[in-house]
Write a protein that holds these residues in place. Structure first.
Motif, short mmCIF file in Angstrom:
data_model
loop_
_atom_site.label_atom_id
_atom_site.label_comp_id
_atom_site.label_asym_id
_atom_site.label_seq_id
_atom_site.Cartn_x
_atom_site.Cartn_y
_atom_site.Cartn_z
N ASN A 267 55.34 32.19 45.90
CA ASN A 267 54.70 32.88 46.93
C ASN A 267 55.36 34.10 47.19
O ASN A 267 56.49 34.40 47.06
CB ASN A 267 54.46 31.94 48.19
CG ASN A 267 55.71 31.59 48.56
OD1 ASN A 267 56.83 32.36 48.95
ND2 ASN A 267 56.06 30.39 49.31
N LEU A 268 55.08 34.91 47.95
CA LEU A 268 55.56 36.45 48.43
C LEU A 268 56.78 36.23 48.99
O LEU A 268 57.78 36.85 48.70
CB LEU A 268 54.69 37.34 49.17
CG LEU A 268 55.07 38.55 49.21
CD1 LEU A 268 55.11 39.41 47.92
CD2 LEU A 268 54.14 39.31 50.50
N ALA B 246 54.50 44.24 44.43
CA ALA B 246 53.68 43.29 44.03
C ALA B 246 52.31 43.88 43.57
O ALA B 246 51.44 43.82 42.59
CB ALA B 246 53.36 41.99 44.75
N ASP B 247 52.00 44.73 44.88
CA ASP B 247 50.58 45.52 44.57
C ASP B 247 50.40 46.47 43.42
O ASP B 247 49.64 46.43 42.67
CB ASP B 247 50.28 46.18 45.63
CG ASP B 247 49.90 45.23 46.99
OD1 ASP B 247 49.53 44.04 47.01
OD2 ASP B 247 49.87 45.75 48.31
N VAL C 241 50.26 44.21 40.20
CA VAL C 241 48.77 43.87 40.05
C VAL C 241 47.79 44.86 39.57
O VAL C 241 47.06 44.70 38.59
CB VAL C 241 48.27 43.23 41.53
CG1 VAL C 241 46.91 42.68 41.38
CG2 VAL C 241 49.03 41.79 41.76
N GLU D 109 49.49 38.79 38.59
CA GLU D 109 48.38 38.37 39.15
C GLU D 109 48.52 37.61 40.43
O GLU D 109 49.68 36.98 40.35
CB GLU D 109 47.41 37.57 38.18
CG GLU D 109 48.06 36.15 37.78
CD GLU D 109 47.05 35.47 36.56
OE1 GLU D 109 45.94 35.92 36.58
OE2 GLU D 109 47.84 34.58 36.20
N ARG D 110 47.53 37.62 41.26
CA ARG D 110 47.49 36.65 42.60
C ARG D 110 46.74 35.66 42.32
O ARG D 110 45.54 35.85 41.89
CB ARG D 110 47.04 37.50 43.83
CG ARG D 110 48.07 38.49 44.36
CD ARG D 110 47.50 39.00 45.66
NE ARG D 110 48.37 39.90 46.28
CZ ARG D 110 48.40 41.41 45.81
NH1 ARG D 110 47.58 41.63 45.04
NH2 ARG D 110 49.28 42.08 46.45
N THR D 111 47.09 34.47 42.53
CA THR D 111 46.32 33.03 42.72
C THR D 111 46.52 32.40 43.81
O THR D 111 47.51 32.72 44.66
CB THR D 111 46.84 32.19 41.43
OG1 THR D 111 48.20 31.69 41.61
CG2 THR D 111 46.66 32.79 39.96
N THR D 112 45.41 31.60 44.11
CA THR D 112 45.48 30.67 45.41
C THR D 112 46.31 29.47 45.10
O THR D 112 46.34 28.81 44.12
CB THR D 112 44.07 30.34 45.50
OG1 THR D 112 43.40 31.44 45.78
CG2 THR D 112 44.08 29.66 46.99
N ALA E 230 48.90 32.77 48.86
CA ALA E 230 48.84 33.44 47.51
C ALA E 230 49.94 33.14 46.90
O ALA E 230 51.18 33.09 47.42
CB ALA E 230 48.49 34.90 47.55
N LYS E 231 49.86 32.83 45.29
CA LYS E 231 51.14 32.84 44.57
C LYS E 231 51.01 34.10 43.63
O LYS E 231 49.78 34.43 43.25
CB LYS E 231 50.98 31.70 43.62
CG LYS E 231 51.36 30.29 44.75
CD LYS E 231 52.23 29.45 43.90
CE LYS E 231 52.83 28.23 44.76
NZ LYS E 231 53.83 27.78 44.39
N LEU E 232 52.12 34.47 43.25
CA LEU E 232 52.03 35.82 42.33
C LEU E 232 52.63 35.05 41.12
O LEU E 232 53.78 34.24 41.01
CB LEU E 232 53.21 36.79 42.74
CG LEU E 232 52.73 37.54 44.20
CD1 LEU E 232 53.80 38.49 44.72
CD2 LEU E 232 51.50 38.23 44.03
#
Length: 168
Positions: A60-61, A79-80, A83, A89-92, A100-102
């Motif tokens: 996570n962030l 991260a943006d 991405v 990638e961001r995942t739930t 969100a997880k990175l």
């Protein structure tokens, strides 16, 4: 009132600090050249984020920001950008659908491996140019330095293909 004098610097510390600063300049230059050679527009902190994600997997962030020693807002901006470049990638998070997880993408992993290979080759060239009698002492000193900094040791087997003849 008299001002307290600072404690004297222990013998050899000044020379050690100067040597480490000089060596770190050389290593930063190696890293910068390795990054520039892959053709991606990445900053050193962005590359560090990719390396952390590659080593530790999805995170996570706030945990990522903590590991990078930056503010969460700084980590979010980094991260943006990554991405947007297709490297992260961001995942739930399955444990918390609001979080969100990175994670590193295959493109991000490819960049990490390309930069790391280039850096390994250049460092190998530098080590080969060192006098043989200094190499063991350097390994011991750099391991102690990394331990003191809290940096996990890298498995030497990772660099097997680049090991110098006679080095184990």
């Amino acid at each position: 009132m008299s001002e307290a004098k600072p404690a004297p610097v222990p013998a050899g510390v000044t020379e050690m600090v100067a040597a480490v600063v000089t060596a770190s300049r050389a290593l930063v230059a190696v890293s910068a050249r390795s990054l520039a050679a892959v053709g991606e527009t990445l900053t050193v902190p962005q590359f560090r984020m990719l390396v952390v994600l590659e080593a530790g997997g999805p995170v996570n962030l706030s945990r990522l920001a903590e590991h990078l020693a930056v503010n969460p807002s700084t980590a979010m901006r980094m991260a943006d950008r990554l991405v947007g470049a297709g490297m992260v990638e961001r995942t739930t998070d399955p444990a918390d659908r609001r979080a969100a997880k990175l994670a590193l993408t295959s493109a991000g992993q490819r960049v990490v491996h390309q930069v790391t290979r280039r850096r390994q080759k250049e460092i190998t060239r530098i080590v080969e140019a060192m006098p043989v009698e200094h190499r063991s002492a350097m390994v011991e000193a750099l391991q102690a330095f990394a331990d003191a900094a809290g940096e996990p040791q890298v498995d030497p087997g990772t660099y097997g293909e680049l090991l110098l003849p006679g080095w184990n």
